[in-house]
Motif scaffolding. Structure first.
Motif, PDB file in Angstrom:
ATOM      1  N   ASP A 183      31.210  19.692  44.531  1.00  0.00           N
ATOM      2  CA  ASP A 183      31.490  19.742  46.013  1.00  0.00           C
ATOM      3  C   ASP A 183      30.817  20.947  46.897  1.00  0.00           C
ATOM      4  O   ASP A 183      30.509  20.957  47.651  1.00  0.00           O
ATOM      5  N   LEU A 184      31.295  22.004  46.055  1.00  0.00           N
ATOM      6  CA  LEU A 184      30.841  23.460  46.662  1.00  0.00           C
ATOM      7  C   LEU A 184      29.423  23.442  46.866  1.00  0.00           C
ATOM      8  O   LEU A 184      28.768  23.858  47.843  1.00  0.00           O
ATOM      9  N   ALA A 185      28.916  23.210  45.513  1.00  0.00           N
ATOM     10  CA  ALA A 185      27.459  23.239  45.609  1.00  0.00           C
ATOM     11  C   ALA A 185      26.575  22.331  46.552  1.00  0.00           C
ATOM     12  O   ALA A 185      25.566  22.503  47.183  1.00  0.00           O
ATOM     13  N   THR A 186      27.208  21.036  46.530  1.00  0.00           N
ATOM     14  CA  THR A 186      26.868  19.891  47.591  1.00  0.00           C
ATOM     15  C   THR A 186      26.834  20.351  48.845  1.00  0.00           C
ATOM     16  O   THR A 186      25.846  20.371  49.744  1.00  0.00           O
ATOM     17  N   VAL A 187      27.696  21.085  49.454  1.00  0.00           N
ATOM     18  CA  VAL A 187      28.054  21.870  50.686  1.00  0.00           C
ATOM     19  C   VAL A 187      26.941  22.672  50.925  1.00  0.00           C
ATOM     20  O   VAL A 187      26.271  22.812  52.102  1.00  0.00           O
ATOM     21  N   VAL A 188      26.853  23.599  50.117  1.00  0.00           N
ATOM     22  CA  VAL A 188      25.843  24.870  50.002  1.00  0.00           C
ATOM     23  C   VAL A 188      24.474  24.161  50.313  1.00  0.00           C
ATOM     24  O   VAL A 188      23.594  24.769  51.398  1.00  0.00           O
ATOM     25  N   ALA A 189      24.169  23.224  49.713  1.00  0.00           N
ATOM     26  CA  ALA A 189      22.797  22.417  49.552  1.00  0.00           C
ATOM     27  C   ALA A 189      22.556  21.883  51.153  1.00  0.00           C
ATOM     28  O   ALA A 189      21.593  21.993  51.638  1.00  0.00           O
ATOM     29  N   LEU A 190      23.482  20.966  51.268  1.00  0.00           N
ATOM     30  CA  LEU A 190      23.505  20.308  52.655  1.00  0.00           C
ATOM     31  C   LEU A 190      23.439  21.161  53.868  1.00  0.00           C
ATOM     32  O   LEU A 190      22.408  21.026  54.528  1.00  0.00           O
ATOM     33  N   ALA A 191      24.265  22.414  53.675  1.00  0.00           N
ATOM     34  CA  ALA A 191      23.991  23.459  54.937  1.00  0.00           C
ATOM     35  C   ALA A 191      22.745  24.149  54.968  1.00  0.00           C
ATOM     36  O   ALA A 191      22.153  24.426  55.943  1.00  0.00           O
ATOM     37  N   ASN A 192      22.184  24.493  53.632  1.00  0.00           N
ATOM     38  CA  ASN A 192      20.921  25.042  53.644  1.00  0.00           C
ATOM     39  C   ASN A 192      20.066  24.080  54.174  1.00  0.00           C
ATOM     40  O   ASN A 192      18.898  24.553  54.938  1.00  0.00           O
ATOM     41  N   GLU A 193      19.888  23.008  53.821  1.00  0.00           N
ATOM     42  CA  GLU A 193      18.943  21.886  54.014  1.00  0.00           C
ATOM     43  C   GLU A 193      19.077  21.688  55.639  1.00  0.00           C
ATOM     44  O   GLU A 193      17.825  21.648  56.302  1.00  0.00           O
ATOM     45  N   PHE A 194      20.175  21.570  56.387  1.00  0.00           N
ATOM     46  CA  PHE A 194      20.355  21.231  57.521  1.00  0.00           C
ATOM     47  C   PHE A 194      20.541  22.561  58.725  1.00  0.00           C
ATOM     48  O   PHE A 194      20.720  22.308  59.875  1.00  0.00           O
ATOM     49  N   GLY A 195      20.552  23.619  57.908  1.00  0.00           N
ATOM     50  CA  GLY A 195      20.842  24.843  58.820  1.00  0.00           C
ATOM     51  C   GLY A 195      22.168  25.027  59.274  1.00  0.00           C
ATOM     52  O   GLY A 195      22.497  25.769  60.362  1.00  0.00           O
ATOM     53  N   ALA A 196      23.278  24.548  58.558  1.00  0.00           N
ATOM     54  CA  ALA A 196      24.764  24.787  59.215  1.00  0.00           C
ATOM     55  C   ALA A 196      25.088  26.022  58.382  1.00  0.00           C
ATOM     56  O   ALA A 196      24.634  26.357  57.397  1.00  0.00           O
TER      57      ALA A 196
END
Lengths: 429, 270
Positions: free
Chosen positions: A262-275
């Motif tokens: 889940d940590l990796a998923t949040v990092v990936a999502l934040a990276n993709e969407f600029g959060a």
């Protein structure tokens, strides 16, 4: 009839718990030998109370290697655990293969429920695909958050705190058969759109990681300034904003695989969407740092002083009551201590010789202590706390115990003239 | 000397043999260093020789010439002695993944050199080890920077140790022998990557002064001074070193100071 497709830990536990609630269950996995073993009541992993629960409910559950059998089911769960790599990234291919294999067998109007650990967006994409490919079947696709915990999975599966269900439209009623199934567990049911449910699971885990990171950070300060974190925790738990069940035990970093995913998923999502994910990076960094706590203690307290030491390790699993070693701090420690001789014992885990050539596994905890200069207790198995300190003292050559979780009685260890090191506890003199 | 004592042929090159800042240094290196030799790069104009842009540029010229040599030579291994000055001042605890944001030209120089060398060795596929030592002490050190060496010298000579403020800042102090040993181990194993070289134990300058006072005699005065800058500390988290060189043991600060004290005292008497 309730179906389960994919019989790893999640699938087996969930299928048995559903049978225990009185439902007829058909559990499918392509591995025929696995199904045969399960039909004989044999479970390939260790989970407290699970074999007993299977035995009691064996008459209501059948394990099959033929996906076509699932055509009898009103609800089909996809319950295969999603594996991750060492960066916490998910490999969804086995799950998507499973879905493609099973969906053609689903009966008219059946509900397909994704129980596996999928990233946000997965369920809506699947629902769209199913809707297009099987338009005439009127299949409903839902997502259900799984919150099993290794070692406490039976309790969590039988008595969930709540169900979090993702649907195409969170305001619409869920399919009847699915609702009846959920109602049998007598807990609140929270329905929301797919994406919210998928992110709810991750949010729960982020809250847990956040609490553990606070505990780790403050526990380290305790070690440095002579405070004791275990004295502080009760004060925090009486604060209503924190609560009695808060995760406030310091540990050796995040392990087990699920939180890392889940940590990796949040990092990936934040990276993709600029959060902004700066705080998540810090949690990951803190986790890696604390994983080496025992190694640091070992070097500072023992290895810098003793030539050719013999090291005893109790516990190889990433936590007690499981045989999982995923990201286990014990294995990282063994790897980092390669030049040294190690004797280790774990009640459930047996490592192969190739994975740790410097390691000799023993048949008992006391055998591991024989002649050792230092003992590191890497997993807080209950049985370790029952071992007599006198016996440990007789068995060991040295007088150092590194006990991050406080499995032994620290005061008694110090009284017995051991040098004793515990997470979150510093010397105040 | 450590390498020679293990039977390894060593060619020490100082600025007398090659001035690395001059363009001809590249050709000179080609003539002196053979294929499959290992190269340890330790040359730099240190801050006591200048903290200005000109010193920075001169230091970068040196690495430019070394890089040109490395691009065309098949060295067995390159070890670059960098510095913990590459890290941000507030990076605590410092580890290899800490943010590199040097506040001085000296730190910037090392960081740029690291990057230049990393790019240069790619062409030949030469393994590169970057060591980032913290402040080094040892009797033969010539820099006389604030810390063990200066404290020992002034305590022996003038019976006084002068502190900035009351010496509240905590720092990690590395014995030169330990850096030599880590360099040697890196060469023996052809280690690659980045590694901080620090003991993992930081002490305040005041406590350090007290240790030196205990060595030099109670008549040594420890004097504070008005503080010009805010107090900053530096701690290291050295798990990577524990993992890379599990059998290595650091010299305890007390032992290293005692040894330096004895040598300095002998040279003062002599």
């Amino acid at each position: 009839m309730i179906g389960f497709a994919g019989l790893s830990h999640l699938g087996v536990v969930s299928a048995i718990a559903t049978a225990a609630k009185g439902f007829e269950v058909l559990a499918y996995d392509g591995d025929a030998s696995l199904c045969e073993s399960l039909n004989r009541g044999q479970i390939s992993f260790f989970e407290p109370e699970l074999e007993k629960l299977l035995k009691v409910n064996q008459s209501r559950i059948r394990f099959v290697a033929d996906a076509a059998a699932l055509t009898q089911c009103d609800v089909i769960y996809f319950s295969r655990d999603v594996a991750t790599d060492d960066q916490g990234r998910s490999n969804l291919s086995p799950l998507t293969d499973l879905i493609e294999r099973v969906v053609p067998s689903a009966a008219m109007g059946a509900t397909l429920v994704i129980l596996s650990q999928v990233p946000p967006g997965f369920t809506r994409r699947l629902a769209k695909k199913v809707g297009q490919s099987f338009a005439d079947r009127q299949l409903q696709v839902c997502y259900q958050v799984e919150t099993l915990i290794f070692g406490r999975a039976v309790e969590r599966a039988l008595y969930p705190e709540r169900f979090i269900i993702g649907a195409a439209d969170g305001r619409r009623a869920l399919p009847r058969a699915f609702t009846e199934l959920l109602a049998a567990f007598t807990c609140p049911i929270l329905t929301m759109r797919y994406e919210s449910a998928e992110l709810a699971k991750i949010s729960i885990n982020m809250c847990l990681v956040s609490s553990v990171s606070v505990a780790n950070t403050m526990a380290e300060l305790c070690e440095r300034i002579g405070a004791d974190w275990s004295e502080i925790v009760p004060a925090l738990k009486l604060d209503k904003r924190i609560g009695p069940h808060a995760y406030l035990s310091p540990g050796l970093g995040i392990a087990g695989g699920n939180l890392e995913r889940d940590l990796a998923t949040v990092v990936a999502l934040a990276n993709e969407f600029g959060a902004d994910d700066g705080v998540v990076d810090s949690w990951i960094s803190n986790s890696r740092y604390r994983r080496d706590w025992v190694l640091q203690q070992m070097h500072q307290q023992v290895l810098s002083r003793i030539q050719n030491p013999l090291i005893a390790i109790w516990g190889l699993a990433y936590k007690q009551d499981t045989d999982s070693t995923r990201n286990s701090p014990a294995l990282f420690l063994i790897e980092a201590l390669k030049p040294f001789r190690i004797q280790a014992y774990d009640p459930s885990v047996k490592l192969d010789r190739v994975s740790a050539a410097n390691l000799r596994q023993t048949e008992s905890a006391l055998d591991a202590c024989a002649g050792a200069d230092v003992l590191a207790i890497m997993t807080p198995w209950k049985e370790f706390s029952d071992i007599s300190l006198d016996d440990i003292k007789v068995s060991m050559k040295g007088r150092s115990i590194i006990d991050p979780y406080g499995t032994l009685n620290g005061d008694a260890c110090i009284e017995a003239e051991f040098s004793y090191f515990k997470l979150g506890s510093g010397d105040c003199e | 000397m450590r390498l020679q004592s293990r039977g390894i042929e060593v060619l020490p090159l100082s600025s007398r043999e090659i001035d690395l800042a001059k363009p001809e240094a590249t050709e000179k290196l080609k003539n002196l260093v053979r294929d499959r030799d290992s190269l340890v790069i330790v040359s730099a104009l240190t801050p006591d020789k200048g903290k200005d842009v000109a010193t920075l540029v001169r230091n970068l010229s040196m690495v430019q010439n070394v890089a040109a040599f490395l691009e065309e030579t098949q060295c067995a291994h390159v070890v670059y002695i960098s510095s913990d000055a590459v890290y941000a001042d507030d990076a605590n605890p410092v580890r290899e993944t800490s943010c590199c944001d040097p506040s001085s030209f000296h730190g910037l120089m090392h960081l740029v050199r690291e990057r230049v060398l990393a790019a240069a060795v790619q062409k030949q596929g030469t393994p590169l080890m970057i060591l980032r030592p913290t402040a080094i002490y040892g009797a033969a050190d010539t820099h006389n920077s604030y810390g063990p060496n200066r404290f020992l010298r002034t305590a022996l000579k003038n019976r006084e140790i002068k502190l900035f403020g009351m010496g509240e800042e905590k720092r990690d102090h590395l014995c030169i022998k330990d850096l030599s040993e880590i360099t040697l181990l890196s060469l023996e194993r052809r280690s690659q990557g980045v590694l901080n070289v620090a003991t993992g134990e930081s002490v305040s300058f005041f406590d350090l002064a007290e240790m030196i006072k205990a060595l030099c005699g109670n008549e040594t005065r420890i004097e504070g001074s008005p503080r010009a800058n805010p107090v900053t500390h530096r701690h290291f988290e050295i798990s990577a070193l524990y993992k890379g060189f599990p059998e290595f043991r650091f010299t305890m600060l007390a032992d290293g100071l005692t040894e330096s004290f004895a040598i300095m005292k002998r040279s003062l008497v002599g």
